[in-house]
Design a protein around this motif. Structure first.
Motif, PDB file in Angstrom:
ATOM      1  N   ARG A 122       0.841  -1.213   0.000  1.00 36.32           N
ATOM      2  CA  ARG A 122       0.000   0.000   0.000  1.00 36.32           C
ATOM      3  C   ARG A 122       0.873   1.259   0.000  1.00 36.32           C
ATOM      4  O   ARG A 122       0.619   2.231  -0.718  1.00 36.32           O
ATOM      5  CB  ARG A 122      -0.941  -0.037   1.222  1.00 36.32           C
ATOM      6  N   ASP A 175       0.884   4.028  -2.977  1.00 37.79           N
ATOM      7  CA  ASP A 175       0.513   5.427  -2.690  1.00 37.79           C
ATOM      8  C   ASP A 175       1.670   6.380  -3.012  1.00 37.79           C
ATOM      9  O   ASP A 175       1.464   7.437  -3.602  1.00 37.79           O
ATOM     10  CB  ASP A 175       0.110   5.581  -1.214  1.00 37.79           C
ATOM     11  N   SER A 222      -6.757  -1.348  -2.642  1.00 40.70           N
ATOM     12  CA  SER A 222      -7.722  -0.562  -1.853  1.00 40.70           C
ATOM     13  C   SER A 222      -8.179  -1.311  -0.610  1.00 40.70           C
ATOM     14  O   SER A 222      -8.683  -0.686   0.335  1.00 40.70           O
ATOM     15  CB  SER A 222      -8.974  -0.245  -2.678  1.00 40.70           C
ATOM     16  N   ALA A 278      -4.264   2.200   4.775  1.00 37.09           N
ATOM     17  CA  ALA A 278      -3.018   2.959   4.575  1.00 37.09           C
ATOM     18  C   ALA A 278      -2.418   3.386   5.916  1.00 37.09           C
ATOM     19  O   ALA A 278      -3.131   3.612   6.894  1.00 37.09           O
ATOM     20  CB  ALA A 278      -3.313   4.194   3.727  1.00 37.09           C
TER      21      ALA A 278
END
Ligand code: GDD
Ligand code: MG
Length: 366
Positions: A90, A94, A183, A187
């Motif tokens: 993640r 990102d 998703s 995060a």
């Protein structure tokens, strides 16, 4: 596809080798493990690889000048603190704004897995995530993955007790993930893909599939498996010479460049002598890798062991089932046996016995 390789772990089971060198950069017959993995990805046309770093990140940057490996462009992300196997994915996604399908690899798996076949399977099944599986005798050290007959995952249990494992098919540490799977990972917090993300996807009835694969597979993360990887590479499991340009002087006995071997020495397969290695009279080398510029004194014996480069071994030394780090010095008459690991630059005094020992880099044992 682009690739993310998880290389942030500390490699604790391979200490003290990993005290100075992160596990993916340890040599497997003189070539950094990670280079072998990148070669494999390149053979499927992958040109963009993200290294997910945490532990000793500078070593990776130094290893690949210009952030290149052949045709591959390397990018790095460094976690401020370990985020676990899914948290790391993640974080990478990102940081770099990745919004496309990725192959994600554990950074310690040597495999000949057919990635093209795996991607076809993934696309045909419209999966959010596909896990490659391999069959092992004892699944208790791995993620155990049960599927229905069409390959849909019905259960994922990380490191169950042996008697609780419902199958011997395990997560082989290569995934194909869609953005939908990214998703599903929260995060900014540590998350395990094995213990949290896959079970969460299962609970949500998301399309999570697994493909049973054949071919060579080994997790190099324990001392025994790290040594095993050397035997396997020397025996040709990856379908090519262990080192580009190395000569096979007899079946599964390799030399790389000029070596000096006394005619009374005996070298048995699968073995490897790196460039500028010096082997004295009556030395016995059996199933071992001797790294570049290492030297072995008279009457020394090296069995089922791995010596990194520039190791100096005295006279009448006995080394078996062990790993010796770069630049270590082993005194005359010493024994290094029974799964010992000697850190880089360590010194073992003449006559000393190291049995199942772990010797820190640069230290001395009497
Ligand atoms: N960036 C990052 N951050 N990488 C990490 C982190 C982290 O916090 N923790 C672990 N890694 C990396 C390690 O460097 C390694 O390449 C990979 O993730 C897997 O970690 P290991 O510590 O080697 O896990 P394992 O061998 O016990 O188990 C895993 O691999 C098995 C197959 O070899 C699991 O994925 C099992 O389910 C699987 O069967
Ligand atoms: Mg591992």
């Amino acid at each position: 596809m682009q690739a993310i390789i998880l290389v942030g772990g500390e490699g604790t089971r391979l200490r003290p080798l990993t005290t100075t060198t992160p596990k993916p950069l340890l040599p497997i017959v003189e070539v950094a493990f990670l280079e072998r993995q990148l070669d494999w990805l390149a053979s499927y046309g992958i040109k963009d690889v993200v290294l997910s770093l945490g532990y000793l990140p500078d070593a990776f940057v130094a290893h690949f000048p210009n952030n290149r490996f052949g045709d591959i462009n390397l990018r790095y992300v460094v976690e401020p603190s370990p985020l676990g196997t899914a948290g790391a994915i993640r974080f990478a996604v990102d940081e770099l704004g990745i919004q496309q399908r990725c192959v994600v690899c554990n950074g310690d798996v040597l495999t000949s897995l057919n990635l093209a076949e795996m991607e076809n399977f993934h696309v045909e099944h419209k999966a959010d995530a596909t896990i490659s599986l391999t069959w092992v005798d004892d699944p208790s050290a791995f993620g155990v993955v049960d599927t229905s007959s069409d390959g849909r995952v019905v259960e994922f249990i990380e490191k169950p007790k042996r008697e609780q494992a419902s199958t011997q098919w395990i997560n082989s540490g290569t995934y194909i993930l869609e953005p939908a799977a990214f998703s599903a990972i929260p995060a900014g917090v540590p998350v395990s893909i094995e213990r949290e993300t896959f079970p969460t996807l299962l609970a949500a009835a998301a399309p999570l599939y697994a493909l049973a694969t054949k071919g060579y597979w080994l997790d190099i993360g324990t001392p025994e498996k790290y040594r095993q990887a050397h035997f396997d590479v020397l025996e040709g499991v990856m379908g090519k010479p262990p080192v580009m340009g190395a000569q096979e002087v007899e079946l599964c006995c390799w030399q790389n460049g000029s070596v000096s071997v006394d005619p009374t020495a005996k070298v048995s397969p699968p073995s490897f002598l790196g460039a500028e290695v010096g082997i004295s009279a009556r030395v016995v080398i059996d199933g071992s890798t001797i790294g570049t510029k290492s030297s072995l004194g008279p009457d020394t014996q090296v069995v089922r062991s791995v010596l990194h480069d520039q190791v100096t071994v005295g006279t009448s030394v006995n080394i078996s089932d062990s790993i010796i780090g770069s630049g270590a010095i082993i005194g005359d008459g010493a024994s290094v046996i029974d799964d010992s690991i000697i850190g880089a630059g360590a010194k073992i005094a003449p006559g000393a016995t190291m049995k199942g020992a772990r010797l820190a880099p640069g230290s001395r044992a009497d």
